[in-house]
Write an enzyme that holds these catalytic residues in place. Structure first.
Site, mmCIF file in Angstrom:
data_model
loop_
_atom_site.group_PDB
_atom_site.id
_atom_site.type_symbol
_atom_site.label_atom_id
_atom_site.label_comp_id
_atom_site.label_asym_id
_atom_site.label_seq_id
_atom_site.Cartn_x
_atom_site.Cartn_y
_atom_site.Cartn_z
ATOM 1 N N ASN A 62 31.876 37.768 35.606
ATOM 2 C CA ASN A 62 31.505 38.932 34.806
ATOM 3 C C ASN A 62 30.828 39.899 35.771
ATOM 4 O O ASN A 62 29.738 39.603 36.288
ATOM 5 C CB ASN A 62 30.546 38.511 33.691
ATOM 6 C CG ASN A 62 30.121 39.679 32.839
ATOM 7 O OD1 ASN A 62 30.322 40.838 33.199
ATOM 8 N ND2 ASN A 62 29.530 39.394 31.697
ATOM 9 N N SER A 141 38.305 57.750 36.897
ATOM 10 C CA SER A 141 39.194 58.286 35.860
ATOM 11 C C SER A 141 39.093 59.806 35.913
ATOM 12 O O SER A 141 38.045 60.357 36.274
ATOM 13 C CB SER A 141 38.760 57.806 34.478
ATOM 14 O OG SER A 141 39.411 58.565 33.474
ATOM 15 N N TYR A 154 31.851 56.794 28.865
ATOM 16 C CA TYR A 154 32.928 56.509 29.824
ATOM 17 C C TYR A 154 32.950 57.567 30.940
ATOM 18 O O TYR A 154 33.026 57.248 32.128
ATOM 19 C CB TYR A 154 34.256 56.485 29.066
ATOM 20 C CG TYR A 154 35.459 56.073 29.878
ATOM 21 C CD1 TYR A 154 35.664 54.738 30.218
ATOM 22 C CD2 TYR A 154 36.405 57.018 30.292
ATOM 23 C CE1 TYR A 154 36.781 54.353 30.941
ATOM 24 C CE2 TYR A 154 37.528 56.645 31.020
ATOM 25 C CZ TYR A 154 37.711 55.306 31.348
ATOM 26 O OH TYR A 154 38.818 54.926 32.070
ATOM 27 N N SER A 157 30.087 57.111 33.294
ATOM 28 C CA SER A 157 30.290 55.952 34.196
ATOM 29 C C SER A 157 31.281 56.298 35.297
ATOM 30 O O SER A 157 31.093 55.928 36.459
ATOM 31 C CB SER A 157 30.762 54.722 33.409
ATOM 32 O OG SER A 157 32.101 54.867 32.965
ATOM 33 N N LYS A 158 32.335 57.025 34.953
ATOM 34 C CA LYS A 158 33.379 57.314 35.943
ATOM 35 C C LYS A 158 32.928 58.412 36.918
ATOM 36 O O LYS A 158 33.274 58.372 38.102
ATOM 37 C CB LYS A 158 34.686 57.695 35.245
ATOM 38 C CG LYS A 158 35.289 56.543 34.409
ATOM 39 C CD LYS A 158 35.635 55.347 35.272
ATOM 40 C CE LYS A 158 36.371 54.247 34.536
ATOM 41 N NZ LYS A 158 36.743 53.110 35.390
ATOM 42 N N ILE A 187 47.666 57.038 31.554
ATOM 43 C CA ILE A 187 48.531 55.990 32.103
ATOM 44 C C ILE A 187 49.175 55.214 30.963
ATOM 45 O O ILE A 187 48.515 54.888 29.964
ATOM 46 C CB ILE A 187 47.717 55.035 33.011
ATOM 47 C CG1 ILE A 187 47.029 55.824 34.136
ATOM 48 C CG2 ILE A 187 48.598 53.926 33.587
ATOM 49 C CD1 ILE A 187 47.937 56.609 35.064
HETATM 50 P P1 NDP Z 1 42.539 46.701 30.688
HETATM 51 O O1 NDP Z 1 41.587 46.601 29.553
HETATM 52 O O2 NDP Z 1 43.994 46.505 30.444
HETATM 53 O O3 NDP Z 1 42.097 45.657 31.847
HETATM 54 C C1 NDP Z 1 40.771 45.577 32.278
HETATM 55 C C2 NDP Z 1 40.494 44.161 32.717
HETATM 56 O O4 NDP Z 1 39.108 44.070 33.080
HETATM 57 C C3 NDP Z 1 40.723 43.134 31.596
HETATM 58 O O5 NDP Z 1 41.401 42.005 32.079
HETATM 59 C C4 NDP Z 1 39.298 42.796 31.163
HETATM 60 O O6 NDP Z 1 39.164 41.492 30.629
HETATM 61 C C5 NDP Z 1 38.540 42.903 32.472
HETATM 62 N N1 NDP Z 1 37.115 43.028 32.260
HETATM 63 C C6 NDP Z 1 36.468 43.663 31.246
HETATM 64 N N2 NDP Z 1 35.143 43.508 31.355
HETATM 65 C C7 NDP Z 1 34.931 42.758 32.483
HETATM 66 C C8 NDP Z 1 33.766 42.254 33.116
HETATM 67 N N3 NDP Z 1 32.541 42.480 32.619
HETATM 68 N N4 NDP Z 1 33.909 41.523 34.247
HETATM 69 C C9 NDP Z 1 35.138 41.268 34.753
HETATM 70 N N5 NDP Z 1 36.278 41.706 34.185
HETATM 71 C C10 NDP Z 1 36.181 42.457 33.060
HETATM 72 O O7 NDP Z 1 42.244 48.122 31.378
HETATM 73 P P2 NDP Z 1 43.234 49.096 32.177
HETATM 74 O O8 NDP Z 1 44.142 48.312 33.022
HETATM 75 O O9 NDP Z 1 43.777 50.083 31.237
HETATM 76 O O10 NDP Z 1 42.167 49.871 33.108
HETATM 77 C C11 NDP Z 1 41.824 49.416 34.412
HETATM 78 C C12 NDP Z 1 40.897 50.441 35.041
HETATM 79 O O11 NDP Z 1 41.554 51.713 35.092
HETATM 80 C C13 NDP Z 1 39.612 50.657 34.280
HETATM 81 O O12 NDP Z 1 38.533 50.853 35.178
HETATM 82 C C14 NDP Z 1 39.883 51.924 33.490
HETATM 83 O O13 NDP Z 1 38.700 52.620 33.154
HETATM 84 C C15 NDP Z 1 40.729 52.690 34.489
HETATM 85 N N6 NDP Z 1 41.571 53.722 33.880
HETATM 86 C C16 NDP Z 1 42.524 53.377 32.950
HETATM 87 C C17 NDP Z 1 43.328 54.369 32.385
HETATM 88 C C18 NDP Z 1 44.374 54.033 31.376
HETATM 89 O O14 NDP Z 1 45.049 54.943 30.881
HETATM 90 N N7 NDP Z 1 44.587 52.768 31.045
HETATM 91 C C19 NDP Z 1 43.161 55.795 32.759
HETATM 92 C C20 NDP Z 1 42.111 56.025 33.720
HETATM 93 C C21 NDP Z 1 41.367 55.010 34.264
HETATM 94 P P3 NDP Z 1 39.258 41.302 28.998
HETATM 95 O O15 NDP Z 1 40.519 41.946 28.573
HETATM 96 O O16 NDP Z 1 39.230 39.827 28.805
HETATM 97 O O17 NDP Z 1 38.036 41.996 28.466
#
Ligand code: NDP
Length: 246
Positions: A62, A141, A154, A157-158, A187
């Site tokens: 985590n 982001s 959000y 944070s970003k 995305i």
């Molecule tokens: P997802 O939710 O698909 O994947 C994020 C992963 O991070 C999940 O496997 C989640 O686990 C894990 N996670 C969450 N909390 C923790 C934690 N405390 N410690 C370790 N792992 C953790 O997100 P995306 O793939 O969509 O996004 C990935 C990154 O890209 C993020 O930083 C997001 O802000 C950024 N982003 C995404 C965009 C989009 O359109 N999707 C656009 C711009 C930026 P679990 O699912 O079990 O919680």
């Protein structure tokens, strides 16, 4: 731009964009550490990769807990001796307009998205300092640059990640460690798949390239930043948004 013999750790890589970044890194020859909060998910992704012939391992952590991150880092460093590439990708959203946003939702988003980048960077940069080389890539982001109603936590944070990236780039440049950010726009994910045709058209109007980005597009920028081709680039944020923020 191959990453042969590189050890790459990607947080939040059991699924989504992180998984695609890990896949492309492995495709380019890196040994990838799949790090995620749920052990079974991280294990499933690592096993899927290994079946494809990629070098992969999994670790649970985590990112909000410094102790958790230290335990994970110790296990990785015991086994692999170093981490060459760190991708801080784990992130969450808890959207609401400010007047309805709870303190818990503010804290949760800042804790995973921003503190998580601090914990992993602080712990893993030590092995990079010893090796006198390293690449750190933080997933920000476009919302951290342009803001968005309903996403103050959000966006903060970003935007914080972008400031952190510039500061850490200055701190570690003399050790040959580069620190950059990638800021994705819209995305194509499970979330955007659910949008109806009208909402989709409205989004497309804002994107000069006329389509959503893909996890592959985001991973491509990470591969570039992790490669030798980007050795002289540090403290930068590469925006991957189809031109939306122009
Ligand atoms: P997802 O939710 O698909 O994947 C994020 C992963 O991070 C999940 O496997 C989640 O686990 C894990 N996670 C969450 N909390 C923790 C934690 N405390 N410690 C370790 N792992 C953790 O997100 P995306 O793939 O969509 O996004 C990935 C990154 O890209 C993020 O930083 C997001 O802000 C950024 N982003 C995404 C965009 C989009 O359109 N999707 C656009 C711009 C930026 P679990 O699912 O079990 O919680």
């Amino acid at each position: 731009m191959h990453l042969k013999d590189q050890i790459a750790l990607i947080t939040g890589s059991a699924r989504g964009i992180g998984k695609e970044i890990a896949r492309q890194m492995a495709e380019h020859g890196a040994t990838v550490m799949i790090c995620d909060i749920v052990e079974e998910d991280a294990q499933k992704t690592a096993e899927e990769f290994k079946k494809t012939g990629y070098q992969a391992d999994y670790f649970t952590c985590n990112v909000t807990s410094m102790q958790n991150v230290e335990e994970m880092a110790n296990k990785i460093l015991d086994k692999y001796k170093r981490v060459d590439i760190l991708i801080n990708n784990a992130g969450i959203t808890k959207d609401n307009l400010l007047l309805r946003m709870s303190e818990q939702d503010w804290d949760a988003v800042l804790s995973v998205n921003l503190k998580g980048v601090f914990t992993c960077t602080k712990v893993l940069v030590r092995s990079m300092m010893k090796a006198r080389k390293g690449k750190i890539i933080n997933i920000a982001s476009i919302i951290g640059i342009v803001g968005n109603a309903g996403q103050a936590n959000y966006a903060a944070s970003k935007a914080g990640i972008i400031g952190f990236t510039k500061s850490i780039a200055k701190e570690f440049a003399s050790r040959n460690i580069t620190v950059n950010a990638v800021a994705p726009g819209y995305i194509q994910t499970e979330m955007t798949d659910k949008l109806n045709e009208k909402a989709r058209e409205e989004i497309f109007k804002k994107i000069p390239l006329g389509q959503l980005g893909t996890p592959q597009d985001v991973a491509g920028a990470c591969i570039f930043l992790a490669s030798q081709a980007a050795d002289y680039i540090t403290g930068q944020t590469i925006v991957v948004d189809g031109g939306m923020a122009i």
